[in-house]
Design an enzyme around this catalytic site. Structure first.
Site, short mmCIF file in Angstrom:
data_model
loop_
_atom_site.label_atom_id
_atom_site.label_comp_id
_atom_site.label_asym_id
_atom_site.label_seq_id
_atom_site.Cartn_x
_atom_site.Cartn_y
_atom_site.Cartn_z
N VAL A 1 1.61 -12.33 4.78
CA VAL A 1 2.45 -12.52 5.96
C VAL A 1 1.51 -12.83 7.13
CG1 VAL A 1 4.04 -11.41 7.54
CG2 VAL A 1 4.28 -11.07 5.08
N GLU B 1 -18.35 9.36 -0.52
CA GLU B 1 -18.03 9.36 -1.95
C GLU B 1 -18.90 8.36 -2.71
OE1 GLU B 1 -13.47 11.02 -1.88
OE2 GLU B 1 -13.80 8.95 -1.30
N GLY C 1 0.86 -1.19 0.00
CA GLY C 1 0.00 0.00 0.00
C GLY C 1 0.89 1.23 0.00
N PHE C 2 0.34 2.36 0.41
CA PHE C 2 1.14 3.59 0.36
C PHE C 2 2.37 3.51 1.26
CE2 PHE C 2 -2.98 5.28 -1.12
CZ PHE C 2 -2.55 5.82 -2.31
N GLY C 3 2.22 2.93 2.46
CA GLY C 3 3.35 2.87 3.38
C GLY C 3 4.48 2.00 2.84
N ALA D 1 -3.63 8.32 3.20
CA ALA D 1 -2.46 7.94 2.42
C ALA D 1 -1.20 8.69 2.86
CB ALA D 1 -2.74 8.18 0.94
#
Lengths: 435, 435
Positions: free
Chosen positions: B83, B179, B17-19, B326
């Site tokens: 994991v 949204e 993901g973003f991290g 994010a």
């Protein structure tokens, strides 16, 4: 509803493939009320479906919503459902809705254009291990299997198992088999090159099998030879006169000239044959009209069912000794619509349906296609440019033409694949706490 | 493999993901060997996932393949798998492959960025009837449910049942709920207008529920009020202080200020809460470090696990009293990578992680968004243009920027939906002989 349908001539069109779409498009007259019934919400541009399965195009580009296509056509009603039967005497089709409920839709004229389904020639058990490609669900399933195979090959440490992950077996060397084989070879040898650290994608084997003695048997022999040569150059292992006798999770068993052999490979794709859908049998039974070996209905020269001038059968469901290509269905659908309109206008009957063969084409890889146009044989880059122009022309919607061209630039000039998402599901069992 | 990994500092990054993505991007040094492990083959641009669920964007546009992003990074290995555990003493993660087999991947430094999963607050049974939106599979499932609901409404003759098909219940008024509510309202009242002959889409009800007393609680109160007003103007029925107590196939039961009520509606979407994945609990257990109420790990100011300077936790999995957006994950991932690199270079320890709040934004509909940028509150068209610029900027890949902009032109200036394919499966049971 704002109109009284009883004053209008009711046309039911079964199927929104090329045949049904072109029939419905032609039936513009406000004196006609059209009901277009399809099992999915989209029209499928089937000749490009293999590009969804191999990550080049998105599903929206080849599958525009039927409602969107006909949104300005006030005399047309789109209905989702499967036509399971035709009440010939009562002049109504029986439709099964997605929730399982049945309803009857009455007609004055009926255009049946339900296309073809994949056929496993009685070996339906093969389907689990060798899925085929007929709709968007199939394409996404195949896409997931293909891209997961490369992932699994990269994870696998046992060389035998890794070899099975890097082996792709295409059963059937018609256009779908040839195009898929070409694209999987391009993926392994060009598009995905250098993206894996453990598996060597140069070891990928793409095996294209057919019981016939040449690839693309619907094309003239010199073009078959050209396509064969091009496939070989791309690294596809073409095996002709080879019949598949068994398919299981780990591979296929083949019979080539009396000698049996087993090919180990996890990813198998069935592109070997088509047959008429069950609806053809129901119509044949109800009308007493014979079908051919593939289950298609023997129609009159004007595409009507013998004894039932109000029922037309167009495209792949009609036994016409014509190839199962989009043009045959388009022209058949348009012809049937014109006959119906002509009758309403009191015009004399049209002359029999005649297929105008505009040619036949198949791509093998980038910059390489084969095309029959009349007596002209075209291959290589010129064939490919013709293929490109024709397919962009027939794609529905300006937006789809633009994004499709852009995706082709990405894939053919570049080497990217814009739509590579592998979905979960069958190929990825674990769904808990995805990381 | 051409390099000997044993001479290098091995960093395992869990989650793309973003991290994880930003940590891996930062770890460019050839002295480091990076293994990036993710449960899917793609990086997900999660803030735009709702646009896949509502037919605006294709999955490829928001989910580029991880391998493609890192194809030129020779020190990085992408591995597919989940994991499931960390062997803290043995310094290895336990990975479950898609085929169920487990393997151990050793590390010198570990960056855990496994994000968040949806939480039903103990009512896991709600998931069947009110799916949530976390990955591409979910988005395609929701897209199919939404577009099929309109199809079924058009087929349904019973007014009560039709009303249920035209009722969409969004549970949770954070960014995703808001949204989605805005986009479903746009579909009903603008994009699909005039495409159905029987159902009147003006009767569509979009109900947005939340137990809190305002929408978008992570934003400043005046922006919540602005968003609420905009939603109401778009026809969304916003119900606050309303708790969902039961969900079944036909609707939801709610409790609003002590008064119970049932809302009939077939399409429910859960956007009410997130929690840390099971892996957070495993790490907490193995290290003896406490978690917060949402199961997130309490980390040191430098994002490491107390007592384990080699283990970093970034993004949604860390209990930091920061919003689950994010930017927090991106900055955390980049920070962790810099600390690891700094240690290798023998530089003095970096100062603690400090989140630089670049602002927070959410779209409500076309030309309408709300944004907090520092003390600045922006709404309406200007907020929307900011939203557009920021999202295009952060999208990965030039091709995705171009086609996404094109799809936004289609959807926001025009009123089309380029990716409207409703798949079969759960929402369409019958699969035999599709017509």
């Amino acid at each position: 509803m704002t109109e009284n349908p009883s004053t209008k001539h009711r046309v039911v069109v079964v199927g929104a493939g090329f045949g049904g779409l072109f029939a419905a498009k032609q039936l513009r007259s406000p004196a006609v009320s059209v009901t277009l019934i399809n099992g999915t919400t989209y029209h499928l541009f089937e000749p490009l479906l293999y590009q969804v399965a191999t990550g080049i195009l998105s599903e929206g580009e080849v599958a525009p919503p039927i409602r969107e296509i006909f949104k300005r056509r006030r005399n047309l009603d789109v209905q989702l459902g499967w036509v399971t039967d035709v009440d010939v005497a009562g002049k109504a089709v029986v439709v099964s809705a997605p929730d399982g409920r049945e309803r009857r839709v009455p007609y004055d004229s009926l255009v049946v254009a339900a296309g073809a389904r994949n056929s496993y020639f009685g070996e339906e058990g093969f389907a689990e291990h060798a899925p085929s490609l007929k709709n968007i669900d199939d394409a996404l399933e195949l896409r997931s299997r293909i891209f997961h195979a490369f992932e699994m090959a990269d994870l696998e440490e046992d060389p035998e198992a890794r070899r099975r992950w890097l082996t792709f077996v295409l059963i059937g060397a018609g256009p779908t088999g040839v195009e898929l084989a070409g694209q999987i070879a391009e993926l392994a040898h060009r598009a995905l090159k250098g993206q894996y650290r453990h598996a060597d994608l140069a070891e990928t084997r793409v095996i294209l099998l057919d019981a016939a003695d040449r690839v693309l048997p619907a094309f003239d022999a010199p073009l078959s030879a050209k396509a064969h040569k091009q496939l070989t150059r791309m690294g596809v292992d073409v095996r002709l006169d080879t019949r598949v006798v068994d398919v299981d999770a780990g591979g296929v068993k083949v019979d080539a000239g009396g000698g049996g052999e087993r090919i180990e490979g996890y990813t198998k794709i069935w592109a070997a044959g088509v047959a008429a859908p069950a609806l053809a049998g129901r119509i044949a039974q109800a009308t007493g009209v014979p079908t051919d070996r593939a289950g298609r209905i023997r129609v009159e020269p004007d595409l009507t069912v013998p004894g039932h001038p109000e029922i037309f059968v167009v495209g792949d469901m009609a036994a016409l000794d014509l190839p199962g290509v989009a043009q045959v269905a388009m022209q058949g659908g348009r012809y049937a619509a014109r006959v119906i309109q002509g009758r309403l206008d009191g015009r004399p009957p049209k002359r029999p349906f005649r297929y105008l063969d505009k040619g036949n084409m198949a791509t093998i890889g980038r910059f390489a296609a084969v095309a029959n146009v009349g007596k002209l044989h075209v291959g290589g880059l010129i064939g490919w440019l013709m293929w490109l122009a024709v397919h962009v022309f027939y794609l529905i919607g300006f937006k789809n033409k633009v994004t499709t061209l852009l995706h082709w630039v990405v894939s053919f000039l570049g080497r990217g694949r814009a739509e590579r998402v592998a979905l979960g599901g069958r190929s990825v069992p674990n769904a808990e706490d995805r990381v």
